[in-house]
Design a protein around this motif. Structure first.
Motif, mmCIF file in Angstrom:
data_model
loop_
_atom_site.group_PDB
_atom_site.id
_atom_site.type_symbol
_atom_site.label_atom_id
_atom_site.label_comp_id
_atom_site.label_asym_id
_atom_site.label_seq_id
_atom_site.Cartn_x
_atom_site.Cartn_y
_atom_site.Cartn_z
ATOM 1 N N GLY A 1 11.839 6.007 -4.344
ATOM 2 C CA GLY A 1 11.088 6.975 -5.118
ATOM 3 C C GLY A 1 11.636 7.152 -6.518
ATOM 4 O O GLY A 1 12.815 6.900 -6.775
ATOM 5 N N THR B 1 8.313 5.168 -15.411
ATOM 6 C CA THR B 1 8.143 4.744 -14.015
ATOM 7 C C THR B 1 7.953 3.231 -13.942
ATOM 8 O O THR B 1 8.600 2.553 -13.133
ATOM 9 C CB THR B 1 6.963 5.485 -13.371
ATOM 10 O OG1 THR B 1 7.244 6.895 -13.386
ATOM 11 C CG2 THR B 1 6.743 5.036 -11.932
ATOM 12 N N ASN C 1 0.821 -1.205 0.000
ATOM 13 C CA ASN C 1 0.000 0.000 0.000
ATOM 14 C C ASN C 1 0.855 1.255 0.000
ATOM 15 O O ASN C 1 0.345 2.361 -0.017
ATOM 16 C CB ASN C 1 -0.920 0.011 1.228
ATOM 17 C CG ASN C 1 -2.015 -1.030 1.107
ATOM 18 O OD1 ASN C 1 -2.439 -1.350 0.011
ATOM 19 N ND2 ASN C 1 -2.453 -1.557 2.235
ATOM 20 N N SER C 2 2.146 1.098 0.038
ATOM 21 C CA SER C 2 3.081 2.212 0.078
ATOM 22 C C SER C 2 3.100 2.953 -1.253
ATOM 23 O O SER C 2 2.720 2.429 -2.283
ATOM 24 C CB SER C 2 4.479 1.671 0.399
ATOM 25 O OG SER C 2 5.441 2.661 0.217
ATOM 26 N N LYS C 3 3.577 4.194 -1.232
ATOM 27 C CA LYS C 3 3.754 4.976 -2.463
ATOM 28 C C LYS C 3 5.110 4.664 -3.099
ATOM 29 O O LYS C 3 5.465 5.240 -4.109
ATOM 30 C CB LYS C 3 3.655 6.470 -2.157
ATOM 31 C CG LYS C 3 2.301 6.903 -1.661
ATOM 32 C CD LYS C 3 1.380 7.155 -2.809
ATOM 33 C CE LYS C 3 0.065 7.680 -2.278
ATOM 34 N NZ LYS C 3 -0.784 8.208 -3.283
ATOM 35 N N LYS C 4 5.880 3.783 -2.476
ATOM 36 C CA LYS C 4 7.178 3.405 -3.035
ATOM 37 C C LYS C 4 6.979 2.615 -4.322
ATOM 38 O O LYS C 4 6.048 1.820 -4.433
ATOM 39 C CB LYS C 4 7.961 2.543 -2.032
ATOM 40 C CG LYS C 4 8.467 3.298 -0.830
ATOM 41 C CD LYS C 4 9.077 2.386 0.219
ATOM 42 C CE LYS C 4 10.298 1.692 -0.291
ATOM 43 N NZ LYS C 4 11.097 1.083 0.788
#
Length: 185
Positions: free
Chosen positions: A113, A97, A3-6
């Motif tokens: 990131g 990305t 669930n991380s934005k990583k």
């Protein structure tokens, strides 16, 4: 899954997809489809439609995502959405990305990131018909890539960035001629 934005990709899923296509190369044939309608003025509403893989139609993404595109007021728009040049940059950013995330996963590199600074340089004299020697499209696209990783050296990160031109499908599409079949239907 996290669930991380990583940035994160499951290397086993990537290997599984690669192996399935290696064993059945025709699975590599994939068509993405979008539908669009004018949205007033020069604005357009675009949404995802079916995908086709090796002749098999998948409608699970049809209508799932939609965007409004427009132009700034100086180009006769109402500035109600990103312009076409910005969508091209968004496509490149999304592909870079995903590509960097997959490369990192396959190399066992953890990324904290990914930040991209993208520019689309155009001379409007071509598009506006003021100078026939100036092309209508971009004269240059540039991308600054910032990667943060607790596990990779600068050299490893530089190697991944150098590999983007030959690894990114959207980079390939933008950098090399592709047949675009446009017709009245």
């Amino acid at each position: 899954m996290t669930n991380s934005k990583k940035p994160f990709a499951d290397a086993n899923v990537i290997r599984g997809t690669r192996e399935a296509i290696r064993q059945q190369p025709e699975l590599g044939n994939l068509t993405f489809n979008m539908k669009s309608k004018s949205n007033g003025g020069v604005s357009v509403r675009v949404e995802t439609h079916a995908t086709i893989q090796n002749g098999q139609v998948d409608t699970s993404r049809a209508g799932k995502f939609a965007n409004v595109g427009d132009e700034p007021a100086d180009l006769s728009g109402t500035d109600s959405g990103m312009g076409p040049a910005e969508y091209i940059l968004q496509a490149l950013a999304g592909c870079y990305t995903a590509t960097l995330t997959v490369m990192a996963a396959e190399k066992g590199i953890e990324l904290d990131g990914i930040e991209l600074d993208l520019n689309f340089d155009i001379n409007l004299n071509g598009f506006l018909g003021l100078d026939e020697k100036v092309r209508n499209g971009a004269k240059a696209i540039s991308v600054g890539v910032k990667l943060s990783s607790p596990t990779a050296s600068r050299e490893q990160l530089e190697e991944m960035v150098r590999a983007l031109p030959e690894s990114s499908p959207i980079h390939d599409t933008l950098a090399n001629p592709v047949n675009i079949d446009t017709r009245l239907v």
